[in-house]
Write an enzyme that holds these catalytic residues in place. Structure first.
Site, mmCIF file in Angstrom:
data_model
loop_
_atom_site.group_PDB
_atom_site.id
_atom_site.type_symbol
_atom_site.label_atom_id
_atom_site.label_comp_id
_atom_site.label_asym_id
_atom_site.label_seq_id
_atom_site.Cartn_x
_atom_site.Cartn_y
_atom_site.Cartn_z
ATOM 1 N NE ARG A 128 -3.370 -5.924 1.449
ATOM 2 C CZ ARG A 128 -3.910 -4.711 1.460
ATOM 3 N NH1 ARG A 128 -4.951 -4.419 0.705
ATOM 4 N NH2 ARG A 128 -3.435 -3.784 2.249
ATOM 5 C CB THR B 43 -11.794 -0.371 -0.669
ATOM 6 O OG1 THR B 43 -10.468 0.069 -0.434
ATOM 7 C CG2 THR B 43 -11.837 -1.865 -0.674
ATOM 8 C CB THR C 294 -8.942 -2.252 -2.490
ATOM 9 O OG1 THR C 294 -8.689 -0.866 -2.389
ATOM 10 C CG2 THR C 294 -7.710 -3.027 -2.063
ATOM 11 C CG ASP D 179 -2.907 -0.331 2.526
ATOM 12 O OD1 ASP D 179 -3.136 0.832 2.879
ATOM 13 O OD2 ASP D 179 -3.778 -1.071 2.040
HETATM 14 O O1 DON Z 1 -6.477 -2.680 2.458
HETATM 15 C C1 DON Z 1 -6.780 -1.626 2.988
HETATM 16 O O2 DON Z 1 -7.062 -1.514 4.162
HETATM 17 C C2 DON Z 1 -6.860 -0.391 2.119
HETATM 18 N N1 DON Z 1 -6.013 -0.549 0.973
HETATM 19 C C3 DON Z 1 -8.271 -0.187 1.768
HETATM 20 C C4 DON Z 1 -8.446 1.030 0.949
HETATM 21 C C5 DON Z 1 -9.780 1.587 1.039
HETATM 22 O O3 DON Z 1 -10.687 1.120 1.669
HETATM 23 C C6 DON Z 1 -9.900 2.848 0.313
HETATM 24 N N2 DON Z 1 -10.959 3.601 0.837
HETATM 25 N N3 DON Z 1 -10.867 4.435 1.626
#
Ligand code: DON
Length: 562
Positions: A97, A371, A389, A413
């Site tokens: 991440r 993602t 992602t 996030d």
């Molecule tokens: O890590 C996460 O939860 C988000 N950055 C995921 C992003 C994602 O799934 C985009 N789609 N909607």
């Protein structure tokens, strides 16, 4: 009146979808399988397996191929999580991440009045977290790789040079993002041009970057020529990321969240993802109920799942963050007594308002599935589930024409301000505040399931906050409702995330009567915003030992196997 009209339209689509998916099986393979968001990436993963590579080698090639074939989310400028189950039954997870830069601070997205500055955490250099993908793939290679890295990367370089044909889905996604890409990255980048389905996009700059990484390894991205170019480019575009940030970045092997549901053993992603914990909480809360008897997507089924989703997302918001920075009361959150108590006020008679399950009220912004998830099983019995992602579609929309890739906007996030929603409408608390080198809380839920002690299912999906609930329903579709893997991936889904206090349905879902029953019990229903919920890429090991793919037809997902 408007809502009744929409309900009738939804009912019409619902019937069509059910018919279209009945009795469908996904691709069947005897030895090995790769399911991703694009056939080109699945085929490259499979090519590596056919060369004698294992699932981990295939993971590396697939991850990189997605940056070419699916730049919407596939990346080297972002990050992800991998859950694995090796052929000997050992399980683990890799966290690659993104991290907050060293110069980040908790109020960096607020103005002098303490209000969130629109766009600062979502667009351009200021929204970029320190990328983890290249560190991730090299960590995988070091621990599990069996083929030389050059042999794994070469087919991706060739794909980048040959180019990838634009699909209709991709044409739409590029069109939707183009104005913002131009606003952030200028008029003269590969992705500032208009593309139509059938066009080929070639990636010569990305091929050159990969060629350097192939030769020099991980250090090329974090210390070498590429690192210098990245820092220079990001800083010119308003980022606070420095060379020191890149040098300090490491992917981390962590313990998965492991739990049981009836006779299944589930291995899922641990913090900094909320995925494994929320999935475990929800499944544990519904375990005492007879779901088959309630019926798939009946009003009672939706109600039960919705109430458990609310409770899990309320806990997510308050307790979860990067485990290297916050203490997460994991055992308590997953204990039977705590979860039983959490459901003490549940009743099939009426909704429990989210306001009675503590914390504030917010609006959910329209969200998409940006993602990407892929699942791999190799011919040796190793399995990987990876969700990777850039966060938003094409991440921060910041594309380096010289380096040939997009940078993430993962900083969104974090909880930029306690109680304020991020782009997925998720609100956070102190546990997910911004601190230097901290990882932002995620919902990504790559998951592997064992049945009778053997590998059974590998699954995951994009969808922001809706990832957890999509994984949940797909698993239940097969386990409780005996759908094939493909049917389970395609079946209509719904979502509740505690706040806002609304159940989201897809456009093609559920039926008028069920919705009315839910409304009568006090549930608010959102018909408009969540057009599609998730995009599953899954593999099911069948009783005879063959594998079935679940490649969600909501998008271009595709399986390859042999
Ligand atoms: O890590 C996460 O939860 C988000 N950055 C995921 C992003 C994602 O799934 C985009 N789609 N909607």
């Amino acid at each position: 009146m408007r809502s009744i009209f929409l309900l009738i339209i939804l009912c019409f689509f619902s019937c069509k979808t059910e018919k279209a998916t009945k009795n469908n099986r996904g691709l069947i393979a005897e030895n090995a399988m790769v399911v991703t968001a694009r056939i080109e990436a699945s085929e490259i993963g499979l090519h590596i397996l056919k060369q004698g590579g294992n699932a981990f080698d295939a993971m590396i090639a697939t991850e990189l191929a997605l940056a070419v074939a699916f730049p919407f989310a596939g990346n080297i400028g972002g990050g992800g999580f991998m859950v694995y189950r090796a052929a000997d039954g050992k399980t683990g997870v890799l966290d690659y991440r993104e991290k907050a830069p060293l110069a980040a601070h908790r109020d960096m997205y607020l103005d002098e009045q303490g209000n969130i500055i629109p766009g600062k955490s979502t667009l351009g250099g200021s929204s970029v977290g320190v990328p983890g993908t290249i560190a991730g793939i090299f960590a995988v290679h070091e621990k599990f790789g069996s083929l030389p890295i050059e042999k794994i990367i070469q087919p991706v370089i060739e794909l980048a040079l040959k180019g990838v044909v634009v699909t209709e889905v991709q044409e739409r996604s590029l069109e939707n993002a183009r104005d913002l890409i131009i606003q952030v990255s200028g008029e003269n980048t590969l992705f500032s041009l208009p593309y139509k389905a059938g066009d080929t996009i070639k990636h010569p700059a990305f091929a050159e970057t990969l060629q350097r990484i192939k030769t020099t390894g991980k250090d090329e991205f974090y210390r070498g020529e590429t690192a210098l170019k990245i820092v220079d480019f990001l800083q010119q575009n308003g980022s606070i990321i420095t060379l020191e940030d890149l040098e300090k970045y490491e992917a981390v092997w962590r313990e998965p969240v492991r739990f049981s549901y009836k006779d299944l053993n589930i291995i899922s992603m641990s913090p900094p993802s909320s995925g494994g914990i929320c999935l475990a909480q929800i499944l544990k809360m519904i375990e005492p109920f007879d779901l088959k008897n309630l019926g798939h997507n009946s009003a009672e089924y939706i109600q039960l799942l919705t109430e458990t989703m609310k409770r899990a997302y309320a806990d997510r918001s308050h307790y979860l963050g990067d485990p290297d920075f916050v203490q997460i009361p994991l055992e308590r959150l997953l204990s039977d007594s705590y979860l039983k108590n959490r459901m003490a006020d549940f009743s099939f008679e009426k909704a429990t308002p989210s306001s009675e399950i503590p914390y504030g009220t917010i609006e959910l912004s329209g969200e998409k599935d940006e993602t990407t998830h892929y699942s791999i099983v190799d011919q040796f019995g190793n399995a990987v589930a990876v969700t990777t992602t850039l966060n938003g579609a094409y991440g921060s929309k910041l594309y380096s024409q010289e380096l040939g890739f997009f940078f993430n906007n993962e900083m969104d996030d974090f909880s930029a301000k306690p109680g304020e929603p991020n782009m997925f409408g998720l609100i956070g608390a102190e546990a997910n505040n911004i601190q230097p080198e901290k990882r932002m809380l995620s919902s990504m839920t790559p998951t592997i399931v064992e049945k009778d002690g053997k590998l059974w299912m590998i699954l995951g999906t994009p969808g922001g906050s809706r990832i957890i609930t999509s994984v949940l329903q797909t698993l239940l579709n097969v386990y409780e409702f005996e759908m094939t893997m493909q049917q389970a991936a395609d079946a209509s889904r719904f979502h509740h995330q505690w706040l806002p206090d609304e159940i989201y349905f897809e456009d093609d879902t559920i039926g008028l009567e069920t919705m009315q029953q839910l409304q009568n019990k006090g549930y608010s229903i959102s018909l408009q915003k969540a057009k599609i919920i998730g995009s599953i890429a899954a593999i099911l090991v069948l009783e005879n030992g063959t594998m079935e793919a679940g490649a969600d037809r909501r998008r271009d997902n595709a399986a390859a196997g042999y």
